[in-house]
Motif scaffolding. Structure first.
Motif, PDB file in Angstrom:
ATOM      1  N   SER A   1       0.825  -1.203   0.000  1.00 42.51           N
ATOM      2  CA  SER A   1       0.000   0.000   0.000  1.00 42.51           C
ATOM      3  C   SER A   1       0.860   1.255   0.000  1.00 42.51           C
ATOM      4  O   SER A   1       0.636   2.196  -0.766  1.00 42.51           O
ATOM      5  CB  SER A   1      -0.944  -0.005   1.210  1.00 42.51           C
ATOM      6  OG  SER A   1      -0.202  -0.197   2.406  1.00 42.51           O
TER       7      SER A   1
ATOM      8  N   VAL B   1      -4.518  -4.936   1.187  1.00 41.25           N
ATOM      9  CA  VAL B   1      -5.174  -5.132   2.485  1.00 41.25           C
ATOM     10  C   VAL B   1      -5.845  -6.498   2.527  1.00 41.25           C
ATOM     11  O   VAL B   1      -5.825  -7.199   3.537  1.00 41.25           O
ATOM     12  CB  VAL B   1      -6.204  -4.004   2.728  1.00 41.25           C
ATOM     13  CG1 VAL B   1      -7.060  -4.315   3.949  1.00 41.25           C
ATOM     14  CG2 VAL B   1      -5.492  -2.674   2.916  1.00 41.25           C
TER      15      VAL B   1
ATOM     16  N   LYS C   1      -1.968  -2.608   6.737  1.00 43.06           N
ATOM     17  CA  LYS C   1      -2.835  -1.741   7.507  1.00 43.06           C
ATOM     18  C   LYS C   1      -3.247  -0.532   6.678  1.00 43.06           C
ATOM     19  O   LYS C   1      -2.416   0.134   6.088  1.00 43.06           O
ATOM     20  CB  LYS C   1      -2.125  -1.267   8.784  1.00 43.06           C
ATOM     21  CG  LYS C   1      -1.795  -2.382   9.770  1.00 43.06           C
ATOM     22  CD  LYS C   1      -1.089  -1.825  10.992  1.00 43.06           C
ATOM     23  CE  LYS C   1      -0.772  -2.933  11.991  1.00 43.06           C
ATOM     24  NZ  LYS C   1      -0.057  -2.404  13.181  1.00 43.06           N
ATOM     25  N   MET C   2      -4.539  -0.232   6.663  1.00 48.06           N
ATOM     26  CA  MET C   2      -5.033   0.957   5.986  1.00 48.06           C
ATOM     27  C   MET C   2      -5.553   1.905   7.063  1.00 48.06           C
ATOM     28  O   MET C   2      -6.731   1.951   7.385  1.00 48.06           O
ATOM     29  CB  MET C   2      -6.141   0.589   4.992  1.00 48.06           C
ATOM     30  CG  MET C   2      -6.651   1.760   4.162  1.00 48.06           C
ATOM     31  SD  MET C   2      -5.376   2.556   3.167  1.00 48.06           S
ATOM     32  CE  MET C   2      -5.155   1.341   1.870  1.00 48.06           C
TER      33      MET C   2
END
Length: 362
Positions: A130, A315, A321-322
């Protein structure tokens, strides 16, 4: 009476010619946008798949930076049948660069490509998918600045707004390193990954701008085989350099153990590398096609379109982790992308209105 009939015939002939001309223009426009849509699909799907497969390679036990770099260019043989199919005899040799010029171009782009791919490999190794994907949004800002100097790109308020938003998005990720380093890597490795990804984004933007200059000033051929040429031959050079790096660094000695210890088995190890190579080639064809059809900056904007997709998939598949900061960075990146697309819409509307005025004037 005869003059009136003759004038009517001339008027009718003029209308028919105008209608035929309008149909031809519409057909060319639809055909061009069909090609652009085709290239866009290749770029978005190929980039998303290649990024996730590259991360899977590291997640399941892969550790060779040179192997991860090699697969980004080594899939070019799958394009050779297409090169043979689309190749056409050129009528005028004056439009072709000589062999030495073309060889130098391929060699230079190959070296630039391997440096860029190696930095991306380090970034993907030390960063979560991410964070890595959102950091790649900075390549649009680098590309816009370089396009101004190399491709005569014009800045507008919407483009400037896009650049600012994307830079702020990347800055937020820099301050968000604390939450990622707990589960991913040490602070020092995170910084290395962060800097390598930024460096790769700048190099990638330079690569795109120079490709556009090459298409316009040197090669000057408007065929799909030209796109394939500029993918296959630089990839061949980059692959050869990667093989030298793989053996020169000694990483080749650990490949057998790496395959044995791969989390999903030997077959999965090979298939991960193979499909990563294929996905990068698909992505590259889309990228070069968009440069050929529109511009380097537009191709980079479409590349940014894949960025919101990859973190969501990361994710799901890699349990990244977002958090709130990443969500804000994602929103800013999307805002910057939409800002540029709106400017493109304004440019297209202005060009269409100008074309209509020219027709009416005639």
């Amino acid at each position: 009476m005869e003059e009136t009939i003759e004038q009517a015939q001339l008027h009718r002939t003029g209308n028919q010619r105008e209608q035929s001309s309008n149909k031809t223009r519409k057909l060319k426009r639809y055909t061009r946008w069909s090609r652009i849509g085709f290239y866009t699909l290749f770029l978005v799907c190929g980039q998303s798949a290649a990024t996730l497969l590259g991360r899977l390679y590291y997640e399941k036990g892969g550790n060779s930076k040179w192997m991860a770099t090699l697969v980004q260019s080594a899939g070019f043989p799958i394009l050779l049948p297409f090169l043979w199919f689309f190749s056409q005899p050129t009528k005028s040799s004056s439009k072709q660069p000589n062999f030495l010029t073309f060889a130098f171009i391929c060699f230079a782009f190959g070296l630039l490509l391997i440096g860029d791919n190696l930095m991306y490999s380090y970034g993907l190794l030390y960063l979560p998918v991410s964070t890595y994907s959102l950091l790649c949004a900075t390549q649009l800002a680098f590309n816009a600045v370089l396009s101004f100097f190399l491709n005569a790109q014009k800045f507008t308020p919407y483009i400037l707004n896009s650049l600012v938003l994307l830079m702020v998005s990347a800055s937020l990720l820099a301050f968000n390193s604390e939450s990622d380093t707990v589960t991913c890597s040490s602070k020092g490795k995170y910084v290395i990954g962060f800097l390598c990804t930024l460096g790769a984004s700048a190099t990638y933007s330079l690569y795109l701008c120079l490709l556009q200059v090459c298409f316009e000033k040197v090669i000057k051929r408007e065929t799909f085989s030209t796109v394939l040429d500029m993918q296959i031959y630089p990839s061949f050079v980059a692959s050869c350099c990667c093989v030298v790096g793989l053996f020169g660094s000694g990483e080749w000695r650990g490949l057998r153990d790496e395959m044995r210890g791969y989390g999903k088995g030997r077959v999965s190890y090979v298939m991960t590398l193979v499909w990563t190579a294929v996905a990068w080639q698909v992505s590259s064809i889309g990228l070069l096609g968009l440069i050929f059809e529109v511009s380097s900056l537009f191709s980079n904007v479409i590349s940014t379109l894949a960025l919101p997709v990859v973190p969501i998939l990361a994710v799901i598949f890699f349990h990244d982790k977002m958090n709130g900061v990443k969500a804000m960075a994602l929103v800013l990146a999307l805002w910057g992308f939409v800002s540029y697309i709106y400017q493109k819409y304004l440019d297209e509307s202005k060009a269409k209105a100008q074309s209509a005025n020219d027709i009416n004037a005639v």
